[in-house]
Design a protein around this motif. Structure first.
Motif, short mmCIF file in Angstrom:
data_model
loop_
_atom_site.label_atom_id
_atom_site.label_comp_id
_atom_site.label_asym_id
_atom_site.label_seq_id
_atom_site.Cartn_x
_atom_site.Cartn_y
_atom_site.Cartn_z
N ASN A 109 0.81 -1.36 0.20
CA ASN A 109 0.09 0.09 0.05
C ASN A 109 0.90 1.31 -0.02
O ASN A 109 0.28 2.35 0.03
CB ASN A 109 -0.90 0.01 1.16
N GLY A 110 2.12 1.30 0.08
CA GLY A 110 3.05 2.36 0.11
C GLY A 110 3.15 3.12 -1.15
O GLY A 110 3.61 4.19 -1.06
N TYR A 111 2.64 2.52 -2.45
CA TYR A 111 2.85 3.40 -3.45
C TYR A 111 1.82 4.19 -3.91
O TYR A 111 1.94 4.74 -4.98
CB TYR A 111 3.29 2.22 -4.53
N PHE A 112 0.58 4.39 -3.25
CA PHE A 112 -0.39 4.91 -3.57
C PHE A 112 -0.54 6.28 -3.99
O PHE A 112 -0.93 6.93 -4.91
CB PHE A 112 -1.83 4.62 -3.17
N GLU A 113 0.31 7.05 -3.02
CA GLU A 113 0.62 8.43 -3.31
C GLU A 113 1.45 8.72 -4.59
O GLU A 113 1.08 9.72 -5.29
CB GLU A 113 1.23 9.28 -2.38
N SER A 114 2.43 7.75 -4.84
CA SER A 114 3.06 8.17 -6.13
C SER A 114 2.17 7.65 -7.43
O SER A 114 2.40 8.44 -8.25
CB SER A 114 4.40 7.19 -5.96
N PHE A 115 1.24 6.76 -7.12
CA PHE A 115 0.38 6.51 -7.95
C PHE A 115 -0.60 7.70 -8.49
O PHE A 115 -0.60 7.90 -9.57
CB PHE A 115 -0.49 5.04 -7.92
N GLY A 116 -0.97 8.06 -7.70
CA GLY A 116 -1.84 9.26 -7.70
C GLY A 116 -1.15 10.62 -8.42
O GLY A 116 -1.46 11.00 -9.31
N ARG A 117 0.27 10.50 -8.12
CA ARG A 117 1.10 11.63 -8.80
C ARG A 117 1.26 11.35 -10.08
O ARG A 117 1.04 12.06 -11.14
CB ARG A 117 2.49 12.00 -8.12
N ALA A 118 1.35 9.94 -10.56
CA ALA A 118 1.73 9.48 -11.87
C ALA A 118 0.66 9.99 -12.74
O ALA A 118 0.48 10.14 -13.83
CB ALA A 118 2.46 8.10 -11.93
N ALA A 119 -0.58 9.30 -12.15
CA ALA A 119 -1.98 9.49 -12.84
C ALA A 119 -2.17 10.82 -13.12
O ALA A 119 -3.01 11.06 -14.10
CB ALA A 119 -3.10 8.76 -12.02
N GLY A 120 -2.19 11.64 -12.20
CA GLY A 120 -2.18 13.11 -12.47
C GLY A 120 -1.60 13.80 -13.26
O GLY A 120 -1.87 14.54 -14.21
#
Length: 334
Positions: A109-120
């Protein structure tokens, strides 16, 4: 396959290793002393225009300085990125440069903020890209043109009068029909929301994280369903897939925080998120119904999807208000 690669991409010929997973494509890793690549066989359609559009988007993205990688199609000596297989029922194949990284484990679960930045970041970039080709895939809200076999009559009969293979799933099918019926009255309104190119299928199975730091997204993959659609569909697809996560509140919070650093949704877009998340689940249902009706899948595949999707819809009904609350907070705080 080895012969095909040696003819179409001679410099990339090497040892093939089949990759597990994937509903729509078959994937192989290709390795030789100088190169590593990924061979992709499109299993569910024979439409060159769909692939050419995908590759046009990827070639545009590949020329940009992004904080994550995307698949880059490799051209044949003739300059093509798509090859039709003569001994595989006319299926198409393409080759991509290999990208280093790991698929995130289900419990991570530690990658979700990075995932959000990448998706944005991706959403921002896609808004300015012109692939100079017309998209073939329909927007999510065009359910009927996208799934011509799934007429209202067919879905009504399947869900409310299930045939023998699905008779034990009557409650689950009834729930899916209710979702289908709910979505039908909202489709026209969605057309008024801001539109742009969207990936349309971002989830944990379509990304890689850094091998040395699983908190950082290394690549966004599988742009097959990229098309012109509602901008807010991008976060809605991702958020709809987070509700089954063991730490759903933290996952949603982290994703929304990262996404909001790049994208500010309008009030109308935020309001539409619950409908868009439900639309995603209905779309997946119709996708697997179509595969069953076409004979691509046997009944057990649709049975399993009906169980999973009905559970997803139950979780959506319970978790939508939480998602909206978190999304609004992170958007206002960005």
């Amino acid at each position: 396959m080895e012969k095909m690669i040696s003819q179409a991409w001679p410099a990339w010929n090497g040892t093939l290793r089949k990759r597990s997973g994937g509903w729509n494509n078959t994937t192989y890793f290709v390795e030789n002393s100088a190169h590593r690549a990924v061979l992709r066989i499109y299993d569910t359609h024979r439409d060159r225009d769909k692939i050419k559009f995908e590759h046009a988007v990827l070639q545009k993205l590949g020329g940009l300085d992004l904080p994550f990688k995307v698949p880059v199609p490799i051209c044949t000596p003739a300059g093509d990125t798509v090859v039709q297989l003569k001994d595989a029922d006319g299926k198409f194949a393409c080759l991509f440069k290999y990208i280093d990284g790991d698929s995130p484990a289900e419990e991570e679960n530690g990658y979700f903020e990075s995932f959000g930045r990448a998706a944005g970041w991706l959403s921002t970039v896609l808004s300015d890209i012109n692939p100079e080709l017309a998209p073939v895939y329909k927007p999510y809200y065009e359910l009927r043109p996208a799934y011509p076999l799934c007429t209202s009559e067919v879905i009504l009969e399947l869900c409310l009068k299930p045939p023998v293979p699905f008779a034990d799933l009557a409650p689950e099918l009834s729930m899916l029909y209710e979702a289908y019926d709910t979505i039908a009255v909202s489709l026209t309104e969605l057309q008024e929301l801001p539109h742009q190119l969207v990936h349309g299928d971002l989830n944990a199975s379509n990304l890689l994280v850094e091998t040395t730091d699983h908190r950082q997204v290394a690549a966004l993959l599988d742009f097959e369903f990229c098309t012109f659609d509602v901008r807010a569909m991008e976060p809605a697809v991702i958020l709809s897939g987070l509700l089954g996560h063991a730490e759903v509140k933290a996952a949603v919070r982290d994703f929304c925080r990262g996404f909001s650093r790049h994208i500010r949704l309008s009030e109308a877009e935020i309001k539409a998120i619950p409908v868009l998340m439900l639309l995603r689940k209905v779309d997946v249902f119709l996708h697997f119904v179509t595969r069953y009706l076409e004979g691509t899948d046997e009944a057990h595949v649709l049975q399993e999807q009906v169980k999973l999707l009905s559970e997803d819809i139950f979780q959506l009904s319970a978790g939508t208000s939480l998602i909206l609350e978190i999304l609004k907070e992170e958007q206002e705080g960005a």
